[in-house]
Enzyme design. Structure first.
Site, PDB file in Angstrom:
ATOM      1  N   GLU A  45      14.347  22.954 -54.467  1.00 32.85           N
ATOM      2  CA  GLU A  45      15.602  22.334 -54.921  1.00 32.85           C
ATOM      3  C   GLU A  45      15.642  22.271 -56.444  1.00 32.85           C
ATOM      4  O   GLU A  45      16.673  22.578 -57.071  1.00 32.85           O
ATOM      5  CB  GLU A  45      15.713  20.931 -54.326  1.00 32.85           C
ATOM      6  CG  GLU A  45      16.885  20.119 -54.865  1.00 32.85           C
ATOM      7  CD  GLU A  45      16.643  18.624 -54.732  1.00 32.85           C
ATOM      8  OE1 GLU A  45      17.286  17.862 -55.469  1.00 32.85           O
ATOM      9  OE2 GLU A  45      15.810  18.222 -53.905  1.00 32.85           O
ATOM     10  N   ASP A  49      18.535  24.445 -58.536  1.00 33.26           N
ATOM     11  CA  ASP A  49      19.522  23.811 -59.409  1.00 33.26           C
ATOM     12  C   ASP A  49      19.645  24.594 -60.710  1.00 33.26           C
ATOM     13  O   ASP A  49      20.752  24.814 -61.221  1.00 33.26           O
ATOM     14  CB  ASP A  49      19.083  22.370 -59.678  1.00 33.26           C
ATOM     15  CG  ASP A  49      20.010  21.655 -60.639  1.00 33.26           C
ATOM     16  OD1 ASP A  49      21.213  21.593 -60.364  1.00 33.26           O
ATOM     17  OD2 ASP A  49      19.522  21.159 -61.678  1.00 33.26           O
ATOM     18  N   ASP A 118      21.122  19.201 -51.607  1.00 35.04           N
ATOM     19  CA  ASP A 118      19.740  19.535 -51.978  1.00 35.04           C
ATOM     20  C   ASP A 118      19.265  20.799 -51.266  1.00 35.04           C
ATOM     21  O   ASP A 118      18.617  21.662 -51.871  1.00 35.04           O
ATOM     22  CB  ASP A 118      18.811  18.375 -51.614  1.00 35.04           C
ATOM     23  CG  ASP A 118      19.024  17.158 -52.505  1.00 35.04           C
ATOM     24  OD1 ASP A 118      19.715  17.281 -53.530  1.00 35.04           O
ATOM     25  OD2 ASP A 118      18.489  16.086 -52.154  1.00 35.04           O
ATOM     26  N   GLU A 121      20.696  23.980 -52.763  1.00 36.86           N
ATOM     27  CA  GLU A 121      19.980  24.374 -53.976  1.00 36.86           C
ATOM     28  C   GLU A 121      18.623  24.992 -53.630  1.00 36.86           C
ATOM     29  O   GLU A 121      18.206  25.975 -54.257  1.00 36.86           O
ATOM     30  CB  GLU A 121      19.799  23.155 -54.884  1.00 36.86           C
ATOM     31  CG  GLU A 121      21.096  22.658 -55.490  1.00 36.86           C
ATOM     32  CD  GLU A 121      20.943  21.349 -56.236  1.00 36.86           C
ATOM     33  OE1 GLU A 121      21.868  20.996 -56.989  1.00 36.86           O
ATOM     34  OE2 GLU A 121      19.892  20.673 -56.076  1.00 36.86           O
TER      35      GLU A 121
END
EC number: 3.1.26.3
Length: 226
Positions: A45, A49, A118, A121
């Protein structure tokens, strides 16, 4: 590693088949079911991002070569925020393949905005680790679809937009109330309800009250537009 039937079908939905299926399994593994032999998706995650941010920054600069940084920043935020990631995750039914502990399953974890965002990502990072930036970029742009093209209207702050909607109709400003708070102190999840004076309302979830208020306002605007 052989994938389950559900995860194998999921590869078709995202348009990427993994050379390293273990990356997909890890991306879909929430901390609530992780163990020493089954790592969770938090590190992916973190990476995803950043990959998403790079892809969207490139896409925005390519789509509007004259825009100043002050114009690009709110568009960028609208494209990479957790609510948008969760929205994309719902479109590909990511929740159906999330690996969750019993407590998260019972409390509706497959529908929670924070968990879906989450995992989305983490999925981006898994594709990046599996096949490189070009593959990750291709998947992100495919799944985000026309959001880059219409981001100007999406970049408005949802709470401000909802208040303007109410004021334009002679209504009092919307009110926000905490409907629920869950999760440990170091990783809380707030559920906020946004409500208009006529009783119409919607809820949103996020790791902070402010973000949850934005999510609730965005959800209510979507209902009003609908």
């Amino acid at each position: 590693m052989k994938l389950s039937r559900e995860l194998d079908a999921f590869q078709d939905r995202i348009g990427h088949r993994f050379a390293r299926p273990d990356l997909l399994v890890r991306a879909m593994t929430h901390a609530s079911i992780a163990s020493d032999t089954r790592p969770d998706n938090q590190r992916l995650e973190f990476l995803g991002d950043r990959v998403l941010g790079l892809v969207m920054a490139e896409a925005l600069m390519g789509s509007d070569k004259e825009a100043a940084e002050g114009q690009l920043a709110p568009r960028f935020n609208a494209l990479v925020r957790k609510e948008t990631c969760a929205e994309v995750a719902r479109e590909i039914d990511l929740g159906a393949v999330l690996k969750l502990g019993k407590s998260e399953q019972v409390t509706g974890g497959r529908r929670k905005m924070a968990l879906l965002g989450d995992a989305m990502e983490a999925l981006i990072a898994a594709v990046y680790r599996d096949a490189g930036l070009d593959a990750a970029r291709a998947m992100v742009l495919r799944l985000w679809g026309d959001r880059v093209a219409r981001v100007e209207s999406d970049a408005r702050d949802p709470k401000t937009a909802l208040q303007e909607w109410a004021q334009a109709r002679g209504m009092k400003p919307p009110v926000y109330a905490v409907a629920d708070r869950s999760g440990p102190d170091h990783a809380p999840v707030f559920r906020i309800r946004a409500e208009l004076a006529d009783g119409r309302g919607a809820e949103g979830e996020a790791p902070s009250k402010r973000a949850a208020e934005q999510a609730a306002a965005s959800a209510l605007l979507a209902e009003l537009d609908g």
